[in-house]
Scaffold this motif. Structure first.
Motif, PDB file in Angstrom:
ATOM      1  N   SER A 115      40.575  41.637  48.942  1.00  0.00           N
ATOM      2  CA  SER A 115      39.028  41.719  49.088  1.00  0.00           C
ATOM      3  C   SER A 115      38.680  40.493  48.306  1.00  0.00           C
ATOM      4  O   SER A 115      39.139  40.249  47.089  1.00  0.00           O
ATOM      5  N   ASP A 117      35.940  40.241  47.107  1.00  0.00           N
ATOM      6  CA  ASP A 117      35.131  41.001  46.198  1.00  0.00           C
ATOM      7  C   ASP A 117      35.624  40.700  44.861  1.00  0.00           C
ATOM      8  O   ASP A 117      35.081  40.654  43.687  1.00  0.00           O
ATOM      9  N   ASN A 118      37.169  40.453  44.825  1.00  0.00           N
ATOM     10  CA  ASN A 118      37.869  40.383  43.494  1.00  0.00           C
ATOM     11  C   ASN A 118      38.263  39.210  43.033  1.00  0.00           C
ATOM     12  O   ASN A 118      38.556  39.040  41.898  1.00  0.00           O
TER      13      ASN A 118
END
Length: 134
Positions: A115, A117-118
Motif C-alpha cells: 500500500s 499509504d505506508n
C-alpha cells in the motif's frame, strides 16, 4: 503516501500513479517491486550536471522510505502422526513415539498487499538552476 517537506524552497515535480512514482518525467520507480522483508530507503539526487539519479549524488532531491513487508500469520491445523507401524507420507514408520498427536503444525505467512499509504516521501528544496522544470 505521507509527504514531508524537509526544508523551504521549490521541490522536484513528481507524479504518483498506482504504485509508481515519477520524478520530473526523468526517473520512474515501481515502489511495490522495491518492497522487501526489511525497511527500504531510496535516495533520489542530482548528479554534477543536474540530472536525476538514484543513490547519493551532489544534491538530495527526495528520499523514499518503504517499511518492511508485513505478513498475516495463519495457523494451519496440525497433522496427526500415523499409528505405530504405519508409514506416513515421508515413509517413516512412526516407531519413534507412534500413536496420535501433533505432528506437523505450522504457521503460514501470507504477505499483506503493498500500500502506498505506508510509504514516506521526503522532499528537499532544489538548488537554483539544478533541475529545470518543463
Amino acid at each position: 503516501m505521507k509527504v514531508i517537506n524537509a526544508n523551504e524552497g521549490p521541490k522536484i515535480p513528481y507524479d504518483v500513479s498506482g504504485n509508481k512514482i515519477t520524478f520530473d518525467d526523468e526517473i520512474m520507480l515501481n515502489l511495490e517491486k522495491k518492497e522487501a522483508d526489511a525497511d527500504v530507503h531510496i535516495d533520489i539526487s542530482t548528479d554534477d550536471f543536474g540530472g536525476l539519479i538514484t543513490g547519493i549524488g551532489r544534491d538530495y532531491v527526495a528520499q523514499i522510505d518503504i517499511p518492511a513487508r508485513a505478513y498475516e500469520e495463519i495457523p494451519v491445523e496440525a497433522e496427526e502422526m500415523p499409528e505405530s507401524g504405519e508409514a506416513n507420507a515421508e515413509g517413516d514408520s512412526g516407531e519413534n513415539g507412534g500413536g496420535m498427536g501433533a505432528y506437523g503444525s505450522r504457521i503460514d505467512r501470507i504477505p499483506i498487499p503493498f500500500s502506498m499509504d505506508n510509504v514516506t516521501l521526503t522532499l528537499f528544496a532544489l538548488r537554483e538552476g539544478v533541475v529545470e522544470n518543463g
